[in-house]
Scaffold this active site. Structure first.
Site, PDB file in Angstrom:
ATOM      1  N   LYS A  94      -2.930 -39.245  -5.247  1.00  0.00           N
ATOM      2  CA  LYS A  94      -1.684 -38.560  -4.890  1.00  0.00           C
ATOM      3  C   LYS A  94      -0.654 -38.494  -6.024  1.00  0.00           C
ATOM      4  O   LYS A  94       0.551 -38.388  -5.800  1.00  0.00           O
ATOM      5  CB  LYS A  94      -1.024 -39.159  -3.631  1.00  0.00           C
ATOM      6  CG  LYS A  94      -1.929 -39.415  -2.467  1.00  0.00           C
ATOM      7  CD  LYS A  94      -3.038 -38.422  -2.288  1.00  0.00           C
ATOM      8  CE  LYS A  94      -2.613 -37.034  -1.868  1.00  0.00           C
ATOM      9  NZ  LYS A  94      -3.816 -36.123  -1.856  1.00  0.00           N
ATOM     10  N   GLY A  96      -1.254 -36.272  -8.638  1.00  0.00           N
ATOM     11  CA  GLY A  96      -1.504 -35.016  -9.348  1.00  0.00           C
ATOM     12  C   GLY A  96      -2.918 -34.919  -9.896  1.00  0.00           C
ATOM     13  O   GLY A  96      -3.200 -34.082 -10.774  1.00  0.00           O
ATOM     14  N   THR A  98      -5.767 -33.744  -8.615  1.00  0.00           N
ATOM     15  CA  THR A  98      -6.470 -32.476  -8.401  1.00  0.00           C
ATOM     16  C   THR A  98      -5.988 -31.432  -9.404  1.00  0.00           C
ATOM     17  O   THR A  98      -6.783 -30.671  -9.970  1.00  0.00           O
ATOM     18  CB  THR A  98      -6.219 -31.982  -6.960  1.00  0.00           C
ATOM     19  OG1 THR A  98      -6.419 -33.085  -6.070  1.00  0.00           O
ATOM     20  CG2 THR A  98      -7.134 -30.839  -6.594  1.00  0.00           C
ATOM     21  N   TRP A  99      -4.689 -31.404  -9.618  1.00  0.00           N
ATOM     22  CA  TRP A  99      -4.106 -30.455 -10.559  1.00  0.00           C
ATOM     23  C   TRP A  99      -4.642 -30.718 -11.970  1.00  0.00           C
ATOM     24  O   TRP A  99      -5.109 -29.802 -12.667  1.00  0.00           O
ATOM     25  CB  TRP A  99      -2.585 -30.580 -10.519  1.00  0.00           C
ATOM     26  CG  TRP A  99      -1.824 -29.515 -11.234  1.00  0.00           C
ATOM     27  CD1 TRP A  99      -2.300 -28.318 -11.712  1.00  0.00           C
ATOM     28  CD2 TRP A  99      -0.433 -29.542 -11.547  1.00  0.00           C
ATOM     29  NE1 TRP A  99      -1.290 -27.603 -12.300  1.00  0.00           N
ATOM     30  CE2 TRP A  99      -0.135 -28.336 -12.206  1.00  0.00           C
ATOM     31  CE3 TRP A  99       0.589 -30.470 -11.320  1.00  0.00           C
ATOM     32  CZ2 TRP A  99       1.155 -28.039 -12.653  1.00  0.00           C
ATOM     33  CZ3 TRP A  99       1.877 -30.177 -11.760  1.00  0.00           C
ATOM     34  CH2 TRP A  99       2.149 -28.978 -12.416  1.00  0.00           C
ATOM     35  N   HIS A 158     -10.409 -43.084 -10.164  1.00  0.00           N
ATOM     36  CA  HIS A 158      -9.149 -43.738  -9.784  1.00  0.00           C
ATOM     37  C   HIS A 158      -9.156 -45.208 -10.221  1.00  0.00           C
ATOM     38  O   HIS A 158      -8.220 -45.943  -9.935  1.00  0.00           O
ATOM     39  CB  HIS A 158      -8.957 -43.700  -8.264  1.00  0.00           C
ATOM     40  CG  HIS A 158      -8.626 -42.338  -7.722  1.00  0.00           C
ATOM     41  ND1 HIS A 158      -7.687 -41.512  -8.294  1.00  0.00           N
ATOM     42  CD2 HIS A 158      -9.089 -41.669  -6.637  1.00  0.00           C
ATOM     43  CE1 HIS A 158      -7.607 -40.387  -7.594  1.00  0.00           C
ATOM     44  NE2 HIS A 158      -8.451 -40.459  -6.591  1.00  0.00           N
ATOM     45  N   ARG A 184       2.916 -40.703 -11.565  1.00  0.00           N
ATOM     46  CA  ARG A 184       3.939 -39.980 -10.817  1.00  0.00           C
ATOM     47  C   ARG A 184       5.004 -40.965 -10.357  1.00  0.00           C
ATOM     48  O   ARG A 184       4.711 -42.148 -10.153  1.00  0.00           O
ATOM     49  CB  ARG A 184       3.281 -39.324  -9.597  1.00  0.00           C
ATOM     50  CG  ARG A 184       4.173 -38.404  -8.820  1.00  0.00           C
ATOM     51  CD  ARG A 184       3.423 -37.756  -7.666  1.00  0.00           C
ATOM     52  NE  ARG A 184       4.204 -36.663  -7.112  1.00  0.00           N
ATOM     53  CZ  ARG A 184       3.858 -35.919  -6.085  1.00  0.00           C
ATOM     54  NH1 ARG A 184       2.700 -36.144  -5.474  1.00  0.00           N
ATOM     55  NH2 ARG A 184       4.631 -34.955  -5.637  1.00  0.00           N
ATOM     56  N   TYR A 246       3.400 -36.394 -13.844  1.00  0.00           N
ATOM     57  CA  TYR A 246       3.371 -35.251 -12.930  1.00  0.00           C
ATOM     58  C   TYR A 246       4.645 -34.416 -13.071  1.00  0.00           C
ATOM     59  O   TYR A 246       4.597 -33.185 -13.126  1.00  0.00           O
ATOM     60  CB  TYR A 246       3.210 -35.774 -11.498  1.00  0.00           C
ATOM     61  CG  TYR A 246       3.171 -34.714 -10.428  1.00  0.00           C
ATOM     62  CD1 TYR A 246       2.004 -33.991 -10.180  1.00  0.00           C
ATOM     63  CD2 TYR A 246       4.292 -34.426  -9.654  1.00  0.00           C
ATOM     64  CE1 TYR A 246       1.965 -33.018  -9.185  1.00  0.00           C
ATOM     65  CE2 TYR A 246       4.266 -33.460  -8.663  1.00  0.00           C
ATOM     66  CZ  TYR A 246       3.099 -32.755  -8.433  1.00  0.00           C
ATOM     67  OH  TYR A 246       3.066 -31.788  -7.454  1.00  0.00           O
ATOM     68  N   LYS A 315       3.111 -29.863  -0.989  1.00  0.00           N
ATOM     69  CA  LYS A 315       4.371 -29.258  -1.432  1.00  0.00           C
ATOM     70  C   LYS A 315       4.429 -29.088  -2.945  1.00  0.00           C
ATOM     71  O   LYS A 315       4.957 -28.111  -3.456  1.00  0.00           O
ATOM     72  CB  LYS A 315       5.503 -30.182  -0.987  1.00  0.00           C
ATOM     73  CG  LYS A 315       6.530 -29.542  -0.101  1.00  0.00           C
ATOM     74  CD  LYS A 315       7.511 -30.604   0.323  1.00  0.00           C
ATOM     75  CE  LYS A 315       8.747 -30.017   0.903  1.00  0.00           C
ATOM     76  NZ  LYS A 315       9.672 -31.091   1.332  1.00  0.00           N
ATOM     77  N   GLY A 316       3.972 -30.117  -3.636  1.00  0.00           N
ATOM     78  CA  GLY A 316       3.919 -30.027  -5.091  1.00  0.00           C
ATOM     79  C   GLY A 316       5.282 -29.983  -5.760  1.00  0.00           C
ATOM     80  O   GLY A 316       5.509 -29.163  -6.652  1.00  0.00           O
TER      81      GLY A 316
HETATM   82  P1  A3P Z   1       2.580 -33.631  -2.545  1.00  0.00           P
HETATM   83  O1  A3P Z   1       1.888 -34.300  -1.422  1.00  0.00           O
HETATM   84  O2  A3P Z   1       3.826 -34.347  -2.980  1.00  0.00           O
HETATM   85  O3  A3P Z   1       2.831 -32.182  -2.298  1.00  0.00           O
HETATM   86  P2  A3P Z   1      -3.736 -35.809  -5.843  1.00  0.00           P
HETATM   87  O4  A3P Z   1      -4.419 -34.601  -6.345  1.00  0.00           O
HETATM   88  O5  A3P Z   1      -3.707 -36.937  -6.834  1.00  0.00           O
HETATM   89  O6  A3P Z   1      -4.262 -36.205  -4.528  1.00  0.00           O
HETATM   90  O7  A3P Z   1      -2.199 -35.435  -5.668  1.00  0.00           O
HETATM   91  C1  A3P Z   1      -1.789 -34.597  -4.637  1.00  0.00           C
HETATM   92  C2  A3P Z   1      -0.393 -34.110  -4.935  1.00  0.00           C
HETATM   93  O8  A3P Z   1      -0.440 -33.146  -5.984  1.00  0.00           O
HETATM   94  C3  A3P Z   1       0.210 -33.433  -3.733  1.00  0.00           C
HETATM   95  O9  A3P Z   1       1.608 -33.691  -3.819  1.00  0.00           O
HETATM   96  C4  A3P Z   1      -0.134 -31.975  -3.999  1.00  0.00           C
HETATM   97  O10 A3P Z   1       0.676 -31.043  -3.325  1.00  0.00           O
HETATM   98  C5  A3P Z   1       0.084 -31.913  -5.511  1.00  0.00           C
HETATM   99  N1  A3P Z   1      -0.665 -30.818  -6.129  1.00  0.00           N
HETATM  100  C6  A3P Z   1      -1.952 -30.457  -5.903  1.00  0.00           C
HETATM  101  N2  A3P Z   1      -2.273 -29.391  -6.656  1.00  0.00           N
HETATM  102  C7  A3P Z   1      -1.181 -29.065  -7.364  1.00  0.00           C
HETATM  103  C8  A3P Z   1      -0.887 -28.038  -8.316  1.00  0.00           C
HETATM  104  N3  A3P Z   1      -1.796 -27.149  -8.660  1.00  0.00           N
HETATM  105  N4  A3P Z   1       0.346 -28.012  -8.854  1.00  0.00           N
HETATM  106  C9  A3P Z   1       1.292 -28.913  -8.498  1.00  0.00           C
HETATM  107  N5  A3P Z   1       1.075 -29.900  -7.601  1.00  0.00           N
HETATM  108  C10 A3P Z   1      -0.145 -29.982  -7.041  1.00  0.00           C
END
Ligand code: A3P
Length: 349
Positions: A94, A96, A98-99, A158, A184, A246, A315-316
């Site tokens: 959580k 970032g 995935t991004w 992780h 983050r 992040y 939400k991001g």
């Molecule tokens: P929020 O729950 O605050 O919106 P992870 O990938 O480590 O699980 O992290 C998930 C967080 O990254 C979530 O935050 C998600 O919305 C955000 N996120 C996922 N893809 C993103 C992107 N392309 N750009 C910005 N934030 C992103």
């Protein structure tokens, strides 16, 4: 599916799902240790997370993890053999991940898959299907799958840095590879964790998520030791560990994609800059773009613990904690972070 012979002729990273077609099991982590490891695991300190169906966490070498992961951590420490060209994307959940996984894949694989290509793997796969998840592979005894991958390999974990000692060897020692870490603001991490965990564990109270973070008893926690492991390594060996935030990625995604590309030894050429490749990667990996892909609208991150893929894209934004935490919760979290990070040079303003 590509054959090993076909693979050896290719340049990495290749989408892992294409070569290891085990359905979604590429990210699966066993809930319980196998019979042969029960002895090792049951001797470790234990805590249960009530709001998460009494999930059992074990403390292994100072880090809390689902008990099924302990053997994977031990195996990773013993058996992971990095190649110099490897790139590992590391994070706490959580923050970032995935991004960064998407950005790293799009950046490293841009010659084979230009970001605008209609058949780009990120248009048909969830970003996590593009990279092998180290602990998932080591937990299942499937780490041999890594050997068949062409270089450079791009992987995801992780695990704390201490569990992958070969990645960044001690000072003076040779070997190792490159690691890109994303952290983050911890209060936002907790908010994001709570929303995500609740999709599977609706009984998890927000206060319990805050407690887990402050007590250090969250999966892969304590967060401060996780972050500090990578932070210190990035200070000691900046050529081996790139430490990203992040919030910085939100502020300047293109600038950070350029940093990432330079770090992995693939800086963007003037021609690529002119062609808008950086912009293309940022757009392809934006929250709206990824959220809109069919592969991210359906299915599960892990078919066992049914976290829906769409829950990865919420939400991001930064500072969402302001609409979730009481002033007391925020003070408590800030106090823990300030205390644990004192005199380290790392702070979350
Ligand atoms: P929020 O729950 O605050 O919106 P992870 O990938 O480590 O699980 O992290 C998930 C967080 O990254 C979530 O935050 C998600 O919305 C955000 N996120 C996922 N893809 C993103 C992107 N392309 N750009 C910005 N934030 C992103």
């Amino acid at each position: 599916m590509a054959t090993s012979a076909g693979l050896s002729a290719r340049v990495g990273p290749v989408p892992f799902k294409d070569v290891e077609d085990a359905g979604d099991m590429v990210t699966a982590v066993p809930e319980r240790p196998s019979e042969e490891h029960v002895g090792l695991v049951s001797a470790l300190p234990c805590c249960t997370v009530a709001g998460m169906s009494n999930m059992k966490l074990r403390c292994y070498q100072g880090f809390w993890m689902q008990e099924g992961l302990v053997p994977a951590a031990a195996a990773l420490q013993r058996r992971f053999e990095p190649r110099p060209s490897d790139v590992i994307v590391a994070s706490l959940p959580k923050c970032g991940t995935t991004w960064l996984v998407a950005l790293a894949f799009a950046t490293l694989a841009r010659r084979a898959y230009p970001p605008g290509a209609a058949d780009h793997p990120l248009r048909r796969l969830n970003p996590h299907q593009c990279l092998p998840f180290l602990e998932g592979l080591f937990a299942g005894g499937r780490e041999g799958k890594l050997d068949a991958l062409p270089s450079p390999r791009l992987m995801n974990t992780h695990m704390p840095l201490a569990m992958i000692p070969g990645a960044v060897p001690a000072d003076g020692a040779g070997g190792g590879c490159r690691v890109v870490y994303i952290c983050r603001e911890p209060k936002d991490m907790v908010v994001s964790q709570w929303h995500y965990f609740r999709r599977v564990y609706p009984d998890l109270a927000f206060g319990e998520a805050v407690d887990m973070a402050c007590d250090g008893t969250m999966p892969w926690g304590p967060f401060w030791d996780h972050v500090l492991g990578y932070w210190r390594a990035s200070a000691a060996r900046p050529e081996s560990v790139l430490f990203l935030r992040y919030e910085e990625l939100l502020r300047d995604p293109a600038g950070n994609v350029r940093r990432l590309a330079r770090f992995v030894g693939l800086p963007f050429s003037a021609a690529e800059e002119e062609d808008g490749v950086v912009r293309g990667i940022v757009e392809l990996c934006s929250l709206d773009s990824l959220r809109g892909m069919e592969a991210n609208k359906a299915g599960y991150v892990d078919p066992r613990i049914k976290f829906p893929r769409e829950a990865l894209f919420r939400k991001g934004v930064a500072d969402d904690w302001k609409s979730h935490m009481t002033p007391e919760m925020a003070r408590r979290m800030d106090g823990v972070a300030a205390d644990k990070l004192r005199a380290t040079g790392l702070a979350f303003p």
